[in-house]
Scaffold this active site. Structure first.
Site, short mmCIF file in Angstrom:
data_model
loop_
_atom_site.label_atom_id
_atom_site.label_comp_id
_atom_site.label_asym_id
_atom_site.label_seq_id
_atom_site.Cartn_x
_atom_site.Cartn_y
_atom_site.Cartn_z
N ASP A 24 38.30 43.29 44.33
CA ASP A 24 39.23 43.32 43.20
C ASP A 24 40.59 43.86 43.63
O ASP A 24 41.53 43.84 42.85
CB ASP A 24 38.67 44.22 42.09
CG ASP A 24 37.72 43.45 41.19
OD1 ASP A 24 37.65 42.21 41.31
OD2 ASP A 24 37.04 44.10 40.36
N LYS A 47 32.46 30.99 38.89
CA LYS A 47 32.57 32.34 39.47
C LYS A 47 31.47 33.18 38.83
O LYS A 47 31.49 33.41 37.62
CB LYS A 47 33.95 32.92 39.17
CG LYS A 47 34.14 34.36 39.66
CD LYS A 47 35.58 34.80 39.39
CE LYS A 47 35.82 36.26 39.71
NZ LYS A 47 37.18 36.67 39.32
N TRP A 48 30.52 33.62 39.62
CA TRP A 48 29.33 34.35 39.13
C TRP A 48 29.53 35.82 39.44
O TRP A 48 29.43 36.24 40.58
CB TRP A 48 28.10 33.80 39.84
CG TRP A 48 26.79 34.42 39.51
CD1 TRP A 48 26.49 35.75 39.35
CD2 TRP A 48 25.54 33.73 39.34
NE1 TRP A 48 25.17 35.92 39.10
CE2 TRP A 48 24.55 34.70 39.09
CE3 TRP A 48 25.17 32.38 39.40
CZ2 TRP A 48 23.21 34.36 38.88
CZ3 TRP A 48 23.83 32.06 39.20
CH2 TRP A 48 22.87 33.04 38.94
N ASP A 49 29.80 36.58 38.40
CA ASP A 49 30.15 37.99 38.56
C ASP A 49 28.93 38.87 38.33
O ASP A 49 27.91 38.44 37.78
CB ASP A 49 31.26 38.31 37.54
CG ASP A 49 32.16 39.45 37.99
OD1 ASP A 49 31.79 40.17 38.93
OD2 ASP A 49 33.22 39.63 37.37
N MET A 50 29.03 40.14 38.69
CA MET A 50 27.93 41.11 38.53
C MET A 50 28.57 42.48 38.63
O MET A 50 28.96 42.88 39.72
CB MET A 50 26.93 40.87 39.66
CG MET A 50 25.59 41.49 39.50
SD MET A 50 25.65 43.26 39.80
CE MET A 50 23.97 43.69 39.67
N CYS A 86 30.56 37.18 43.07
CA CYS A 86 31.51 38.27 42.84
C CYS A 86 30.68 39.43 42.30
O CYS A 86 29.69 39.21 41.60
CB CYS A 86 32.54 37.80 41.82
SG CYS A 86 33.67 39.07 41.25
N ARG A 101 30.32 49.79 32.66
CA ARG A 101 31.25 48.89 32.00
C ARG A 101 30.69 48.42 30.65
O ARG A 101 30.71 47.23 30.34
CB ARG A 101 31.53 47.68 32.90
CG ARG A 101 32.91 47.10 32.70
CD ARG A 101 33.04 45.74 33.35
NE ARG A 101 34.39 45.25 33.22
CZ ARG A 101 34.74 43.99 33.31
NH1 ARG A 101 33.83 43.07 33.56
NH2 ARG A 101 35.99 43.63 33.17
N TRP A 105 34.36 50.39 45.51
CA TRP A 105 35.10 49.38 44.75
C TRP A 105 36.53 49.32 45.29
O TRP A 105 37.17 50.35 45.51
CB TRP A 105 35.11 49.74 43.25
CG TRP A 105 35.93 48.79 42.46
CD1 TRP A 105 35.59 47.52 42.13
CD2 TRP A 105 37.23 49.01 41.93
NE1 TRP A 105 36.61 46.92 41.44
CE2 TRP A 105 37.64 47.81 41.29
CE3 TRP A 105 38.12 50.10 41.95
CZ2 TRP A 105 38.88 47.68 40.66
CZ3 TRP A 105 39.35 49.97 41.33
CH2 TRP A 105 39.72 48.76 40.69
N ASP A 114 38.63 32.79 33.67
CA ASP A 114 37.82 33.99 33.95
C ASP A 114 37.18 34.52 32.67
O ASP A 114 37.03 33.80 31.67
CB ASP A 114 38.70 35.04 34.68
CG ASP A 114 37.91 35.88 35.66
OD1 ASP A 114 37.22 36.81 35.21
OD2 ASP A 114 37.98 35.62 36.88
N ASP A 115 36.82 35.77 32.68
CA ASP A 115 36.07 36.44 31.62
C ASP A 115 36.77 36.33 30.25
O ASP A 115 37.99 36.36 30.17
CB ASP A 115 35.99 37.92 32.03
CG ASP A 115 34.98 38.71 31.23
OD1 ASP A 115 34.41 38.16 30.30
OD2 ASP A 115 34.80 39.89 31.57
C1 DGJ Z 1 35.32 41.73 37.97
C2 DGJ Z 1 35.84 40.70 38.90
O1 DGJ Z 1 35.85 41.17 40.19
C3 DGJ Z 1 37.22 40.24 38.43
O2 DGJ Z 1 37.77 39.34 39.35
C4 DGJ Z 1 37.09 39.64 37.07
O3 DGJ Z 1 36.35 38.45 37.13
C5 DGJ Z 1 36.46 40.63 36.11
N1 DGJ Z 1 35.23 41.18 36.63
C6 DGJ Z 1 36.18 39.99 34.79
O4 DGJ Z 1 35.51 40.82 33.94
#
Ligand code: DGJ
Length: 732
Positions: free
Chosen positions: A547, A475-478, A525, A442, A198, A365-366
């Site tokens: 990040d 923005k599709w996060d994981m 992401c 998380r 990370w 964002d989130d």
């Molecule tokens: C992890 C992403 O890498 C960040 O940019 C952000 O979107 C956070 N998650 C949001 O929880």
């Protein structure tokens, strides 16, 4: 480009202007490798390359009494006969035997390239590529194996995958099904991998190869930040500007292995594919299994050339849809500005300032949905939180649009918090092993995307949010690795299929969303860059690279990413200082000078910076708008490595070589040293260029180099910590 079949020798020659790939039917009837490298003349028979000598302690094929797979190069080696190297696949038949032998049956040569089924892959029309499919059979196991090879006209590239079919046997079990094997005839190579974790993704590491095995892998359910599914096999002297190398890029986002194995006969075997650990795929009569694709590129002129091949191939023949080859919008994302603590009002205030600065897209964002006020709750409840967004995403999107900005938002659709309505309603929808506790990452669990009803439910929720909302970006996060990978919906004998089915479910959701909303730009992401791979680029043409937004660390991360992935796919933003991850303070100029070499945007509240900095931001946005087409799609060169020096330099050159942009960065000052020179690349040696008001020939700039002292004199600080400059060079 052509594919020639030499019937008498049983050999295939795939070639274009740059490469030849030759293999044929071996004396034992299986496929044997002959050559892959720089283009060579075609000839009828090259079987002289196969060794047929009796050697002590070597097992031979009984029909030939002299042919051993161990001392010859194989195309897709099997287990259990005369090759003691690592096999490319393994099949267990009902009687427990794992021995197999697939012999040539037929082949088909066609123009273009067929799509894979539910899997990401490069594509090509009839003019761009030709495909060879070789059909092999194992009559004992009653199985067919099809090996597919595509050669591209414009690129020194072969794309490979394999398909297994059970033709009539009772159930067989595939316990390994890699996508490719390439045997090379000597071991004088180095292995280059892109590793990290990370916030420090895709850092190049090089080691010498010899006998024995080097293996990198992911067992995390994602391709991972720890090891990227891209490797380079290069000659020891190969650098960015000269030398031979092969790249192996896996078009897949789940568990993988990449391996190099040297045997005692100087053979070097490269393997890549789905990680066989935790993989088992039963095949009933009539069923088949298709592996993902590996894209193998070759260069004989250095790693910049190899990277340029991947950049161009992926931009032209992997990325799809509206955003293919389109400059990307300059965005402002609120994550590092507000985290989850925002209201519609505070968001609109940030968006308004972003518009004033010249940004084109605002990204929320989130934190906009369910009870999502911190990361312990709400994931899975894809319904707007009315306390934050009284008129929902649609209402906010319309207001942002009215400001003159496009609007986008964040999702993490593969996950659920135990503290969510979705989990309370469907506790069995997560990956979890019966009777065991479920590990958290998380505060979240992973939804079981091997179940189509789970994918359907998330798709419907997201469609409701997107319906009537003018959204142009997602923005599709994981944000976690997969654990306790067990599906409560699958019988015991199918549990080995779940990792792969899960990622197929992710791909299916991506495909449905991008089909339903074709204008949306997706950015993938995964806690930053933990799923930055060629598979994702098929659905999401850009990826949040890391990040870690610290400019000095980003130089290394973006530099490492550039080996295998296009510059336009690298999500890069200017963020606030002191930096959230490193505490470092770098000027707004240098932060932008790094972020220009990617998608470019701002990850901060522009209301919070000084007037002077705001004026600078406006200029940066004007600069990027003028130059992004060149930066994002030009020919990219790494000039100076931040891993070998305390400096970094890179540049992009336009197709016609009339314009170039150079970025130079001093990461750590070297006291009492002269500024030195920087040699450029890719220019026309005979053209006269103008740089900073002075004229130079292309050959001067490439061979003598830029005199860095001149930049120093002009007020560009090039010998202070974190100093940088970006300069434009134009032909007169
Ligand atoms: C992890 C992403 O890498 C960040 O940019 C952000 O979107 C956070 N998650 C949001 O929880």
């Amino acid at each position: 480009m052509d594919i020639i079949w030499h019937k008498t020798s049983g050999q295939f020659h795939l070639f274009n202007d740059r490469i030849s790939y030759i293999f044929g039917i071996s004396p034992s009837g299986e496929l044997a490798g002959i050559y892959f490298g720089k283009r060579i003349h075609d000839r009828e028979d090259m079987s002289y390359i196969q060794i047929r000598v009796g050697m002590p302690n070597v097992a031979v094929d009984p029909a030939t009494e002299s042919y051993s797979m161990e001392i010859n190069r194989q195309e897709y080696p099997s287990f259990g006969t005369t090759d003691f190297g690592t096999q490319a696949f393994e099949i267990e038949t009902l009687n427990g035997s794992r021995v197999s032998s697939f012999v040539y049956k037929s082949h088909k040569i066609s123009k273009g390239k067929e799509a894979l089924h539910g899997l990401p892959a490069t594509y090509a029309d009839e003019k761009e590529a030709m495909t060879l499919e070789v059909e092999l059979v194992d009559s004992v196991a009653e199985m067919t194996l099809i090996l597919s090879y595509t050669i591209f006209d414009r690129y020194p590239v072969i794309a490979r995958h394999a398909t297994f079919k059970n033709n009539g046997a009772p159930r067989v079990k595939l316990t390994k099904a890699l996508s490719c094997c390439l045997d090379l005839s000597d071991q004088n190579y180095e292995w280059m991998q892109f590793s990290g974790g990370w916030a420090r993704e895709r850092i190049p590491e090089v080691r010498k190869l010899s006998t024995g095995t080097v293996l990198i892998e992911s067992k995390r359910g994602t391709s991972s930040a720890n090891q990227n599914p891209f490797i380079i096999i290069k000659r020891p002297r190969t650098d960015d500007f000269a030398g031979e190398a092969f790249g192996f890029s896996f078009v897949y986002s789940g568990n993988f292995i990449a391996q190099a194995e040297g045997n005692n006969h100087d053979r070097l075997r490269i393997l890549m594919g789905i990680n066989p650990d935790r993989f088992e795929w039963p095949l009933e009569k009539g069923e088949s299994f298709e592996t993902p694709e590996v894209v193998i590129a070759m260069t004989d002129c250095g790693l910049n050339d190899l990277s340029q091949t991947y950049h161009k191939l992926y931009n032209n023949n992997l990325v799809r849809g509206k955003w293919k080859n389109r400059p990307r919008p300059i965005l402002n994302n609120n994550w590092e500005a507000t985290f989850m603590d925002f209201t519609e009002q505070s968001i609109l205030k940030i968006a308004k300032k972003a518009k004033e600065a010249g940004c084109e897209l605002f990204v929320l964002d989130d934190g906009w949905f369910g009870e999502r006020n911190d990361d312990s709750a709400g994931l899975g409840d894809w319904i707007e939180n009315p306390k934050k967004l009284p008129e929902g995403i649609a209402g906010l999107a319309k207001k942002v649009k009215a400001l003159g900005l496009d609007f986008g938002f964040w999702i993490e659709p593969e996950m659920v918090n135990p503290d969510s309505n979705l989990y309370r309603r469907h506790p069995d929808w997560v990956l979890s092993a019966p009777g065991r506790k479920s590990s958290l990452g998380r505060h979240q669990l992973v939804l079981d995307y091997s179940r189509p009803e789970v994918v359907d439910a998330i798709y419907s929720m997201l469609c409701k949010v997107l319906k009537d909302a003018p959204v142009s970006y997602i923005k599709w996060d994981m944000n976690r690795s997969l654990t306790e990978v067990y599906s409560n919906d699958a019988p015991a004998e199918l549990q080995g299929t779940i990792y792969h089915k899960h990622i197929m479910g992710v791909y299916a959701l991506y495909e449905r969303l991008r089909t339903a909303f074709p204008d949306i730009l997706f950015e993938s992401c995964a806690s930053g860059g933990a799923r930055f791979d060629a598979g994702m680029l098929y659905y999401a043409p850009q990826a949040w690279c890391s990040d870690n937004t610290d400019a000095m660390d980003r130089i290394r991360i973006q530099y490492g990413s550039s080996y295998g992935y296009p510059i336009v796919s690298i999500g890069s933003h200017v963020s606030a200082v002191p930096n959230q991850q490193t505490g470092r303070t770098v000027s707004i100029e240098t932060r932008a000078n790094v972020a220009y070499f990617g998608t470019f945007g701002y990850e901060l509240d522009l209301n919070e910076i000084s007037d002077e900095e705001f004026q600078e931001v406006k200029k940066q946005i004007v600069f990027m708008k003028q130059n992004r087409e060149l930066i994002q799609f030009g020919t990219f060169y790494r000039l100076r490595s931040p891993f070998e020096t305390e400096q970094n330099a890179w540049m992009v050159v336009s197709e016609d070589k009339k314009k170039a942009i150079v970025g130079f960065y001093c990461m750590r000052a070297k006291v009492y040293s002269l500024p030195g020179f920087l040699k450029l690349a890719g220019l026309d040696p005979d053209l006269k260029y103008r740089m900073e008001g002075k004229q130079y020939f292309g050959d001067e700039l490439m061979n003598m180099g830029i005199t860095l002292a001149e930049f120093y004199a002009k007020g560009f600080s090039v010998s202070e910590d974190y100093a940088s400059f970006v300069t434009v060079i134009e032909a007169e």
